[in-house]
Scaffold this active site. Sequence first.
Site, PDB file in Angstrom:
ATOM      1  N   GLY A 162       0.815  -1.211   0.000  1.00 29.60           N
ATOM      2  CA  GLY A 162       0.000   0.000   0.000  1.00 29.60           C
ATOM      3  C   GLY A 162       0.841   1.251   0.000  1.00 29.60           C
ATOM      4  O   GLY A 162       0.560   2.222   0.711  1.00 29.60           O
ATOM      5  N   ASP A 198      -2.983  -7.861  -6.316  1.00 33.77           N
ATOM      6  CA  ASP A 198      -4.130  -7.966  -5.419  1.00 33.77           C
ATOM      7  C   ASP A 198      -3.734  -8.869  -4.258  1.00 33.77           C
ATOM      8  O   ASP A 198      -3.611 -10.087  -4.417  1.00 33.77           O
ATOM      9  CB  ASP A 198      -5.321  -8.536  -6.179  1.00 33.77           C
ATOM     10  CG  ASP A 198      -6.573  -8.652  -5.317  1.00 33.77           C
ATOM     11  OD1 ASP A 198      -6.503  -8.347  -4.099  1.00 33.77           O
ATOM     12  OD2 ASP A 198      -7.614  -9.056  -5.855  1.00 33.77           O
ATOM     13  N   TYR A 214     -13.388  -3.543   9.750  1.00 39.40           N
ATOM     14  CA  TYR A 214     -12.092  -2.882   9.908  1.00 39.40           C
ATOM     15  C   TYR A 214     -11.569  -3.068  11.323  1.00 39.40           C
ATOM     16  O   TYR A 214     -10.428  -3.502  11.534  1.00 39.40           O
ATOM     17  CB  TYR A 214     -12.227  -1.397   9.583  1.00 39.40           C
ATOM     18  CG  TYR A 214     -10.949  -0.610   9.736  1.00 39.40           C
ATOM     19  CD1 TYR A 214      -9.951  -0.693   8.770  1.00 39.40           C
ATOM     20  CD2 TYR A 214     -10.742   0.224  10.832  1.00 39.40           C
ATOM     21  CE1 TYR A 214      -8.773   0.040   8.895  1.00 39.40           C
ATOM     22  CE2 TYR A 214      -9.568   0.952  10.965  1.00 39.40           C
ATOM     23  CZ  TYR A 214      -8.592   0.856   9.994  1.00 39.40           C
ATOM     24  OH  TYR A 214      -7.428   1.566  10.129  1.00 39.40           O
ATOM     25  N   ALA A 215     -12.392  -2.750  12.313  1.00 39.45           N
ATOM     26  CA  ALA A 215     -11.955  -2.870  13.703  1.00 39.45           C
ATOM     27  C   ALA A 215     -11.636  -4.317  14.052  1.00 39.45           C
ATOM     28  O   ALA A 215     -10.648  -4.591  14.745  1.00 39.45           O
ATOM     29  CB  ALA A 215     -13.034  -2.322  14.633  1.00 39.45           C
ATOM     30  N   ALA A 216     -12.465  -5.250  13.576  1.00 41.98           N
ATOM     31  CA  ALA A 216     -12.230  -6.661  13.871  1.00 41.98           C
ATOM     32  C   ALA A 216     -10.920  -7.134  13.252  1.00 41.98           C
ATOM     33  O   ALA A 216     -10.144  -7.868  13.884  1.00 41.98           O
ATOM     34  CB  ALA A 216     -13.395  -7.502  13.358  1.00 41.98           C
ATOM     35  N   LYS A 233      -8.287  -5.309  12.484  1.00 39.46           N
ATOM     36  CA  LYS A 233      -7.146  -4.682  13.143  1.00 39.46           C
ATOM     37  C   LYS A 233      -6.938  -5.252  14.546  1.00 39.46           C
ATOM     38  O   LYS A 233      -5.785  -5.362  15.001  1.00 39.46           O
ATOM     39  CB  LYS A 233      -7.340  -3.165  13.196  1.00 39.46           C
ATOM     40  CG  LYS A 233      -7.341  -2.491  11.817  1.00 39.46           C
ATOM     41  CD  LYS A 233      -6.032  -2.717  11.066  1.00 39.46           C
ATOM     42  CE  LYS A 233      -5.975  -1.897   9.783  1.00 39.46           C
ATOM     43  NZ  LYS A 233      -4.708  -2.075   9.041  1.00 39.46           N
TER      44      LYS A 233
END
Length: 239
Positions: A9, A60, A150-152, A154
């Site tokens: 990224g 990807d 997202y939170a899960a 991370k």
Amino acid sequence: MSGVALVTGASRGIGRAVAIEAARRGYDVLVGCVGAVAAAEAVAAAITGTGKQAAVCQADLTQVEGLEATVAAARTLGPVTLLVNNAGVTNSGPLGSLDWDRWHATLALNLTAPVWLARNLSSDLAAGRGAVINVGSTGGIVGSVHSLPYAASKAGLIGATKTLARMLAPDVRVNLIAPGITDTDLLQGVTLEQRVQILDGQPLARLGQANEIARVIMDVASWTYTTGQVVVADGGRVM
């Protein structure tokens, strides 16, 4: 340290800043991206301008073939001694809008890809007594009101970091940096009112800058007696 840094990224934002900072600290750099190839090539040009080697790999990372291509591209520069797992996606939205595909796509990029890259590069990293830096989020520590996947992912990355630190010890150090909200182009749509809300109660009273987070990442990568740790860089927001 020196050698080859693989930064995923890396075409913009924190990843771009990390790639350039890694070159400044003596690394040749593989600039990973999934799109924005022209931007990634501009990052590579900035790196070669420092006198270091750079290569770009568009892949990807939610697919095994993409992970393998990224590893192979990095190795064309030499053995990988630093892996910075920065690529990620938020997939924000209320719980009711969450669907199966978005959930799994988020976990595939944010959690599975970092683990698989560390697995596939473990021999390089061990031979060079290198380091892995996973880029997490304060959302993985205190939760997120915007994105459950997202939170899960991370939060899962914190567990993966600590487990990899045990599995790859004593030759490889594995740590996680949890940035707070950082002023990158991802915040371009945020209104002034929303920025005020973000900064409310934040001791340092400003957003983080990508180059600040990059310096934290590269500093921690150089800490030779630290592994399995979560380092928060968020202006004191979750303190």
